[in-house]
Write an enzyme that holds these catalytic residues in place. Structure first.
Site, PDB file in Angstrom:
ATOM      1  N   ARG A 178       0.864  -1.190   0.000  1.00  0.00           N
ATOM      2  CA  ARG A 178       0.000   0.000   0.000  1.00  0.00           C
ATOM      3  C   ARG A 178       0.897   1.236   0.000  1.00  0.00           C
ATOM      4  NH1 ARG A 178      -4.603   1.412   4.538  1.00  0.00           N
ATOM      5  NH2 ARG A 178      -2.854   1.084   5.967  1.00  0.00           N
ATOM      6  N   ASP A 463      -2.983   3.209  14.411  1.00  0.00           N
ATOM      7  CA  ASP A 463      -2.152   3.665  13.306  1.00  0.00           C
ATOM      8  C   ASP A 463      -2.559   5.085  12.961  1.00  0.00           C
ATOM      9  OD1 ASP A 463      -4.495   3.495  11.839  1.00  0.00           O
ATOM     10  OD2 ASP A 463      -3.814   1.862  10.557  1.00  0.00           O
TER      11      ASP A 463
END
Length: 557
Positions: A178, A463
């Site tokens: 990603r 995150d």
């Protein structure tokens, strides 16, 4: 301070490419003349349009601030109503995605992810990975070596050595990097003194060095695409893919991409996003935290209609989240694409049997709901959760690798009002929720500034996405003068002064060490929480703080 270039290369068209980050003997091959030529090609051909797309984002937000509401676009109605088109057939290594593990591209995580038994690994250069130069370039090295079965790691603290159980890639989880979102620059690679897009560096180096090898091994160069806000951004990526395949003489459609639908504007354009990428599409993913963050960001100037309760209350069972996830499954299966569920953020802890059991039960409950809704697979953040997720889908699917043909979800009707029905969200704003947001935000930023993009805080894996929702909720509650229930059962208006008091209290109680960056984390967090204008992304000032604090990576471009 302008750092001396570690590498300077002049392209065939006369452009100067400078690498300003440290280059080791192990990473220098990744920055070969040929690789830099490719990055320069991507930059010169794709950067002007990227800038246009970023301007378009601002224009959309300005329109929403003026009272407009996102909706299904009339100009693309034919795409949505046309039942005849489908995305490309499922690619090798992407036919079975029942359990996907997600995590940063550090060396240990790379090995653990590939040994986890998951079907796929989201190799994260984005929300779970601080974009320090070392993390980004070492992450590329780790993936290069992992694909070739060469990666090993020895923990300098414990002396334990990690290696792949099954070096053959065909027996390991499919690697799906990603790259960073379109809004982030990479300050350590510049073309004619202009930084390249972080997204193009992450995609470009991985594709250039590994595409042919992956095809040879029976897989392909596959990607997750984050934070898209419009289907024209998907078209931009499709152009990147087409140009890149032509550049390396790889057949059109070899690249496949799964798009994260994690913005409220993209939720109205799922068909269009799949259509723009149709030769390269591998499906869509439902991302909870960034989606919630996007709602606050887009409706920051709106009334109480868009004020959300504590983040723990904004679950996937809430009406607006159900509308979003069910529409995602319907859209994907109608077009022959995978629908991938969101992250299970719970962190198992074998040292505490009670916590461990609770974490496994919560993950099983969450994944069971997703599977019953028609999702074809889902994410977990820890290897111990892979068997839990896999078991849920095994019980439902038996020998079938997905639900694309069997769970069409034709009962779901696209409903713009349902997607925007934030007011129906149940829950409360509480002092405990305020404290949770502060703790998560500051302790995550402390970890982020020390180079760790994922951090276990209060038994949850945090995150950048969860930090974004934490800080944006505080900003929203202060701005709307929301009422919070306190620990004593009374009510209190959420003010800047009260939040600042709680921030200082929490920071004062934090465990400190010589290595912590809590003071800087508090400064960055307070700046975005108390800003007069809503800061677009937390990671932008955090990245600037990283650059300013590290003399070895401080650059001026």
């Amino acid at each position: 301070m302008i750092m001396t270039s570690q590498i300077r290369y002049t392209t065939s068209s006369g452009l100067t490419v400078s690498v300003l980050g440290e280059v080791s003997e192990a990473t220098q091959p990744l920055l070969s003349d040929a690789a830099l030529e490719f990055l320069a090609y991507l930059h010169t051909t794709m950067e002007p349009k990227r800038q246009e797309l970023l301007v378009a984002r601002q224009q959309v937000r300005a329109a929403i601030a003026a009272g407009a509401r996102p909706g299904f676009e009339s100009t693309t109605k034919k795409i949505r109503e046309d039942d005849s088109w489908r995305v490309a057939p499922l690619a090798p290594g992407l036919k079975d995605r029942r359990a996907e593990i997600a995590g940063p591209v550090d060396r240990k995580m790379t090995i653990n992810a590939l040994n986890s038994g998951a079907k796929c690994w989201l190799a994260d250069f984005e929300d779970a990975c601080t974009p320090t130069w070392e993390n980004m370039i070492e992450g590329q090295r780790n993936l290069y070596e992992a694909i070739r079965g060469q990666i090993r790691h020895t923990d300098q603290t414990t002396g334990r050595t990690y290696k792949l159980k099954k070096p053959a890639l065909a027996q390991s989880p499919t690697i799906i990097p990603r790259p960073r979102g379109l809004h982030l620059d990479e300050s350590h690679i510049v073309v004619e003194d202009q930084p390249i897009a972080g997204a193009l560096m992450d995609f470009g180096l991985f594709f250039f060095h590994n595409a042919h090898e992956l095809v040879h091994l029976g897989r392909g160069p596959y990607f997750y695409l984050p934070k898209l806000e419009h289907h024209l951004e998907a078209r931009w990526w499709n152009d990147v893919f087409t140009r890149s395949q032509d550049y390396l003489n790889i057949p059109h459609g070899t690249i496949r991409a799964t798009v994260l639908i994690e913005t409220i504007t993209a939720a109205f354009q799922m068909d269009e996003i799949l259509y723009q990428l149709r030769d390269h599409s591998a499906g869509l993913n439902a991302g909870r935290w960034d989606y919630i963050f996007s709602i606050i960001k887009n409706f920051q100037d709106s009334s109480d209609e868009f004020v959300l309760p504590d983040r723990s209350d904004v679950t996937m069972q809430q009406p607006m989240m159900r509308a979003y996830t069910e529409l995602l499954v319907r859209t994907c299966h109608r077009r022959g694409a995978h629908a991938i569920g969101g992250m299970a953020a719970y962190v198992p802890d074998k040292s505490d049997p009670v916590k461990h059991r609770i974490a496994l039960e919560k993950v099983r409950e969450e994944k069971s709901r997703e599977a019953a809704d028609g999702f074809d697979g889902s994410w977990v953040a820890h290897p111990d959760l892979v068997p839990v997720c896999m078991r849920v889908y095994d019980e439902l699917l038996f020998e079938t690798p997905h639900q694309i043909r069997t769970r069409k979800r034709e009962d779901v009707v696209p409903d713009a009002e349902a997607l925007l029905n934030v007011k129906a969200t149940t829950g409360a704003i509480t002092e405990a929720g305020i404290r949770t947001n502060i703790e998560a935000g500051i302790h995550y930023l402390d970890a982020w500034l020390r180079g760790h993009g994922g951090a276990s805080i209060n038994d949850l894996m945090e995150d950048a996405a969860t930090a974004e929702i934490s800080r944006s909720q505080l900003w929203q509650w202060i701005r709307t003068e929301a009422t919070a229930t306190t620990g004593q059962g009374s009510e209190r208006t959420v003010t800047r002064e009260w939040v600042d008091e709680l921030i200082n209290e929490i920071v004062s109680a934090a465990d400190r060490s010589d290595q912590d960056r809590i003071t800087e984390a508090q400064e960055v967090f307070s700046a975005v929480v108390f800003a007069e204008e809503f800061p677009e992304f937390l990671t932008i000032p955090a990245y600037n703080a990283y650059l300013a604090a590290d003399a070895n990576t401080r650059v001026a471009v």
